[in-house]
Motif scaffolding. Structure first.
Motif, PDB file in Angstrom:
ATOM      1  N   ASP A 240      60.652   8.848  13.609  1.00 31.70           N
ATOM      2  CA  ASP A 240      61.319   9.767  14.524  1.00 31.70           C
ATOM      3  C   ASP A 240      61.019   9.310  15.957  1.00 31.70           C
ATOM      4  OD1 ASP A 240      62.757  11.908  15.454  1.00 31.70           O
ATOM      5  OD2 ASP A 240      61.110  13.345  15.246  1.00 31.70           O
ATOM      6  N   TYR A 241      62.050   9.008  16.742  1.00 30.98           N
ATOM      7  CA  TYR A 241      61.861   8.435  18.076  1.00 30.98           C
ATOM      8  C   TYR A 241      62.237   9.450  19.157  1.00 30.98           C
ATOM      9  CZ  TYR A 241      60.861   3.750  16.359  1.00 30.98           C
ATOM     10  OH  TYR A 241      60.269   2.663  15.758  1.00 30.98           O
ATOM     11  N   LYS A 242      61.386   9.512  20.195  1.00 33.30           N
ATOM     12  CA  LYS A 242      61.568  10.492  21.268  1.00 33.30           C
ATOM     13  C   LYS A 242      61.243   9.857  22.616  1.00 33.30           C
ATOM     14  CE  LYS A 242      62.284  13.851  18.285  1.00 33.30           C
ATOM     15  NZ  LYS A 242      63.612  14.507  18.150  1.00 33.30           N
ATOM     16  N   PHE A 243      61.735  10.487  23.701  1.00 32.19           N
ATOM     17  CA  PHE A 243      61.338  10.028  25.035  1.00 32.19           C
ATOM     18  C   PHE A 243      60.749  11.150  25.886  1.00 32.19           C
ATOM     19  CE2 PHE A 243      66.024  10.617  25.169  1.00 32.19           C
ATOM     20  CZ  PHE A 243      66.132  11.645  26.092  1.00 32.19           C
ATOM     21  N   TYR A 244      60.917  12.418  25.485  1.00 34.38           N
ATOM     22  CA  TYR A 244      60.330  13.514  26.246  1.00 34.38           C
ATOM     23  C   TYR A 244      58.831  13.633  25.957  1.00 34.38           C
ATOM     24  CZ  TYR A 244      64.783  15.394  27.925  1.00 34.38           C
ATOM     25  OH  TYR A 244      65.986  15.567  28.559  1.00 34.38           O
ATOM     26  N   THR A 245      58.059  13.897  26.992  1.00 37.81           N
ATOM     27  CA  THR A 245      56.607  14.029  26.876  1.00 37.81           C
ATOM     28  C   THR A 245      56.218  15.051  25.813  1.00 37.81           C
ATOM     29  OG1 THR A 245      56.274  13.426  29.198  1.00 37.81           O
ATOM     30  CG2 THR A 245      54.522  14.670  28.132  1.00 37.81           C
ATOM     31  N   LYS A 298      57.018  13.771  35.221  1.00 39.12           N
ATOM     32  CA  LYS A 298      56.139  13.810  34.049  1.00 39.12           C
ATOM     33  C   LYS A 298      56.796  14.357  32.788  1.00 39.12           C
ATOM     34  CE  LYS A 298      51.753  13.713  36.473  1.00 39.12           C
ATOM     35  NZ  LYS A 298      50.348  14.143  36.479  1.00 39.12           N
ATOM     36  N   TRP A 299      58.120  14.587  32.823  1.00 41.84           N
ATOM     37  CA  TRP A 299      58.769  15.074  31.600  1.00 41.84           C
ATOM     38  C   TRP A 299      59.083  13.949  30.624  1.00 41.84           C
ATOM     39  CZ3 TRP A 299      60.517  16.946  36.422  1.00 41.84           C
ATOM     40  CH2 TRP A 299      61.435  16.126  37.082  1.00 41.84           C
ATOM     41  N   PHE A 300      59.005  12.689  31.093  1.00 42.22           N
ATOM     42  CA  PHE A 300      59.160  11.536  30.206  1.00 42.22           C
ATOM     43  C   PHE A 300      57.785  10.928  29.937  1.00 42.22           C
ATOM     44  CE2 PHE A 300      63.357  11.191  32.592  1.00 42.22           C
ATOM     45  CZ  PHE A 300      64.073  11.842  31.592  1.00 42.22           C
ATOM     46  N   TRP A 301      57.614  10.345  28.745  1.00 40.04           N
ATOM     47  CA  TRP A 301      56.288   9.848  28.368  1.00 40.04           C
ATOM     48  C   TRP A 301      55.745   8.811  29.347  1.00 40.04           C
ATOM     49  CZ3 TRP A 301      55.598   4.716  27.751  1.00 40.04           C
ATOM     50  CH2 TRP A 301      56.703   3.930  27.387  1.00 40.04           C
ATOM     51  N   TRP A 302      56.641   8.044  29.994  1.00 38.76           N
ATOM     52  CA  TRP A 302      56.162   7.020  30.923  1.00 38.76           C
ATOM     53  C   TRP A 302      55.605   7.615  32.221  1.00 38.76           C
ATOM     54  CZ3 TRP A 302      61.214   7.083  28.976  1.00 38.76           C
ATOM     55  CH2 TRP A 302      62.204   7.601  29.809  1.00 38.76           C
ATOM     56  N   GLY A 303      55.790   8.901  32.429  1.00 37.75           N
ATOM     57  CA  GLY A 303      55.200   9.549  33.594  1.00 37.75           C
ATOM     58  C   GLY A 303      54.219  10.638  33.214  1.00 37.75           C
ATOM     59  N   ALA A 304      53.896  10.731  31.925  1.00 36.61           N
ATOM     60  CA  ALA A 304      53.131  11.873  31.415  1.00 36.61           C
ATOM     61  C   ALA A 304      51.708  11.945  31.947  1.00 36.61           C
ATOM     62  CB  ALA A 304      53.101  11.840  29.886  1.00 36.61           C
ATOM     63  N   LYS A 305      51.144  10.804  32.308  1.00 39.04           N
ATOM     64  CA  LYS A 305      49.723  10.817  32.681  1.00 39.04           C
ATOM     65  C   LYS A 305      49.520  10.496  34.160  1.00 39.04           C
ATOM     66  CE  LYS A 305      47.394  10.713  28.357  1.00 39.04           C
ATOM     67  NZ  LYS A 305      46.204  10.245  27.622  1.00 39.04           N
ATOM     68  N   ASP A 306      49.177   9.275  34.465  1.00 37.78           N
ATOM     69  CA  ASP A 306      48.781   8.955  35.838  1.00 37.78           C
ATOM     70  C   ASP A 306      49.667   7.883  36.445  1.00 37.78           C
ATOM     71  OD1 ASP A 306      46.964   6.158  35.507  1.00 37.78           O
ATOM     72  OD2 ASP A 306      47.170   7.420  33.733  1.00 37.78           O
ATOM     73  N   ALA A 307      49.650   7.836  37.775  1.00 37.25           N
ATOM     74  CA  ALA A 307      50.477   6.876  38.504  1.00 37.25           C
ATOM     75  C   ALA A 307      50.019   5.440  38.278  1.00 37.25           C
ATOM     76  CB  ALA A 307      50.437   7.210  39.999  1.00 37.25           C
ATOM     77  N   VAL A 308      48.726   5.234  38.103  1.00 42.29           N
ATOM     78  CA  VAL A 308      48.204   3.877  37.906  1.00 42.29           C
ATOM     79  C   VAL A 308      48.784   3.259  36.639  1.00 42.29           C
ATOM     80  CG1 VAL A 308      46.133   2.512  37.463  1.00 42.29           C
ATOM     81  CG2 VAL A 308      46.083   4.315  39.200  1.00 42.29           C
TER      82      VAL A 308
END
Length: 454
Positions: A240-245, A298-308
Motif C-alpha cells: 500500500d503506497y502513500k505520500f501523506y504524512t 509537513k503534510w507530505f512525508w518528505w517534510g514530516a520531520k526536520d529541514a536538515v
C-alpha cells in the motif's frame, strides 16, 4: 468705547494667528504646498533595470493621492499607485531598451492642508539585455540547449509577461488544457504533469515510459512542468503506497542514511524516476522539475520531520540526477514562506515558487510575493499551484508578477473529456469566467504566443 473694544478684539485675533504686516494668508498657504524631494529613479537615468520595478517619489510632508488618472507613464494611466506618508510608490513592469516619461500632473498629489504639489516629470531609459538581478546560469552542469533557451525566455519575460498553465487531471494527460481550449479557444502555455503513480508503472492503466503526451505538448510549442507526489510504502514491506504524512510511517530522517530500509526505497525510486526523465532528455524536452513541494507544511512525508533531512534528500536527488546526465531539468523549489531553513541552497535551485489557495485579498498575496522577491532576489518567482484566488489583472495591478501560474485540476470536471461535466464552465479552482479574464489580459502568454524554444 465700543469701537475701541472692537479694535482690541481684532488686534488680539491677529496676534493669536501670528500674522505680521510682511506675511499674507496666501503666502502662508503656499508654504505648505508639498515639495518634491527626490525619485528612486532619477530623471535622465540611462541604465534602469527592467522587469517589475517600484518607483518611489519622496516629498517633504505626508501626501495623499488626489487623482490617480493624473499619473501616466508614456501617456498610459497607471493603476498601481500608492501614497504612504511622504512616499508615492508606483509599481510598473518596464520593458528593456525603452525610453519612459513619468508624468504627475499638478492635481495628482495633495498635502495635509489641501494644497497640491507642482507637476513632476521623470524621464529615463531602461538597460539593454536581460535583467541582471536574476541569475543567468542554470544550476545543472552543461545544461541542454533547450533548457537554456526555456530558462532564458522565462528570465527575459519575468516581470513583463506571465505564462498561463494547466495541471493534468491526476497525472499524465492534458485534460484541463483541453477544457480551457474548448471554452476559450486558446491553450495555456504550460501543462503540468505528475509521476505520482511511479511505484505502479508500467501497468495497464499507467505507463510513464510512454511519454507521447508530453512529446505532443512540447511539439505543439507548449512548456512542460513535472512534479512528483512521491508515494512510498505505508509500512515496511507494505504494498500500500502513500505520500501523506498521516498515512505512512516512512521516515525521511532514515531515508537519507546509508544502509537503511528507507534509503533503499529512495534509491530505487530515484533510479526509476531517472529512467523516465532520461526518455524526455533524449527527446530534447526541457522540464521545469518541481520535486518535494510544500515540505515545510509537513503534510507530505518528505517534510514530516526536520529541514536538515529535507535538504539532504533534495541534494541526494540533485546529485543522483546529475550523475545520470539529466541536464534538461530546471529545478523549481516550492516555498511555504518563512521557511528559509528548508531552502536547499542557491547551488540547487533555479526558480522559487509557491502554492496558494483561497486567497481573495490581493494584500495577502502581495505579502507572499514580496517575501519571495526579497528573500530570493536573484530567482524567478512563480505561482506553481493555485485555487480560488483573486483575479489575475488585479494581482498584476498590485505589483504581483508571477513567471507562470497554474490552477490545480478539478477531478470531476475534466476526468472524462467526452462527458457532460466537461461541457460545464464551472470549476473548483478557476472557472471559465476566470480564464476569459486571464486570456483578455495583455500581460499573459498562451501557447500560440510562445516562440520556438526547441
Amino acid at each position: 468705547m465700543r469701537l475701541f473694544v472692537l479694535i482690541l478684539i481684532v488686534f488680539n485675533q491677529l496676534s493669536i494667528f501670528g500674522c505680521s504686516s510682511s506675511e499674507s494668508i496666501d503666502d502662508r498657504q503656499i508654504g505648505t504646498r508639498p515639495l518634491f524631494i527626490q525619485s528612486s529613479i532619477q530623471s535622465g537615468a540611462q541604465d534602469v533595470s527592467f522587469g517589475a520595478q517600484t518607483i518611489t517619489l519622496v516629498f517633504d510632508q505626508n501626501i495623499v493621492l488626489a487623482n490617480n488618472d493624473a499619473i501616466t507613464l508614456n501617456g498610459d494611466k497607471l493603476s498601481n499607485v500608492v501614497a504612504a506618508f511622504k512616499d508615492l510608490k508606483i509599481t510598473v513592469p518596464l520593458l528593456k531598451s525603452t525610453s519612459y516619461t513619468l508624468k504627475i500632473a499638478n492635481n495628482a498629489i495633495k498635502g495635509p492642508t489641501g494644497l497640491f504639489a507642482d507637476a513632476i516629470t521623470v524621464s529615463f531609459q531602461t538597460k539593454e539585455g536581460t535583467d541582471q538581478s536574476v541569475k543567468s546560469k542554470l544550476v545543472v552542469s552543461s545544461a541542454s540547449p533547450q533548457a537554456e533557451k526555456l530558462y532564458g525566455f522565462l528570465r527575459e519575460n519575468f516581470g513583463k509577461k506571465t505564462l498561463t498553465g494547466a495541471m493534468a487531471n491526476v497525472s499524465w494527460n492534458t485534460n484541463e488544457a483541453e477544457w480551457i481550449f474548448k471554452h476559450t479557444g486558446k491553450y495555456p502555455a504550460l501543462n503540468g504533469f505528475d509521476i505520482l503513480h511511479l511505484y505502479a508503472s508500467p501497468a495497464s492503466w499507467i505507463n510513464y515510459s510512454d511519454t507521447k503526451v508530453l512529446e505532443n505538448w512540447w511539439n505543439a510549442n507548449g512548456v512542460v512542468t513535472l512534479m512528483w507526489h512521491w508515494n512510498v510504502p505505508a509500512t515496511n514491506g507494505s504494498s500500500d503506497y502513500k505520500f501523506y504524512t498521516k498515512e505512512t510511517s516512512f521516515d525521511i530522517s532514515k531515508a537519507v542514511e546509508e544502509g537503511t530500509y528507507e534509503n533503499g526505497i529512495i534509491k530505487a525510486d530515484l533510479d526509476k524516476a531517472a529512467d523516465v526523465l532520461v526518455l524526455l532528455k533524449n527527446k530534447n524536452i526541457p522540464i521545469l522539475w518541481r520535486p518535494l513541494h510544500e515540505a515545510a507544511g509537513k503534510w507530505f512525508w518528505w517534510g514530516a520531520k526536520d529541514a536538515v533531512s529535507y535538504r539532504k534528500l533534495w541534494v541526494l536527488m540533485f546529485d543522483y540526477f546529475q550523475s545520470k546526465g539529466l541536464n534538461n531539468l530546471i529545478w523549481v523549489w516550492t516555498s511555504e514562506t518563512n521557511d528559509k531553513e528548508w531552502y536547499p541552497g542557491d547551488a540547487y535551485v533555479d526558480i522559487v515558487s509557491c502554492d496558494l489557495y483561497n486567497r481573495v485579498d490581493n494584500n495577502t498575496i502581495l505579502t507572499v510575493y514580496n517575501y519571495l522577491r526579497s528573500n530570493y532576489s536573484d530567482k524567478i518567482i512563480t505561482l506553481s499551484e493555485f485555487g480560488s484566488i483573486s483575479d489575475f489583472t488585479s494581482q498584476w495591478n498590485s505589483g504581483i508578477y508571477w513567471s507562470w501560474l497554474m490552477p490545480w485540476y478539478d477531478y470531476n470536471r475534466t476526468l472524462e473529456t467526452n462527458s457532460a461535466n466537461f461541457d460545464e464552465p464551472n470549476h473548483q479552482h478557476a472557472n471559465i469566467n476566470y480564464w476569459k479574464k486571464i486570456m483578455a489580459s495583455d500581460n499573459v502568454l498562451t501557447r500560440d504566443q510562445l516562440p520556438n524554444l526547441k
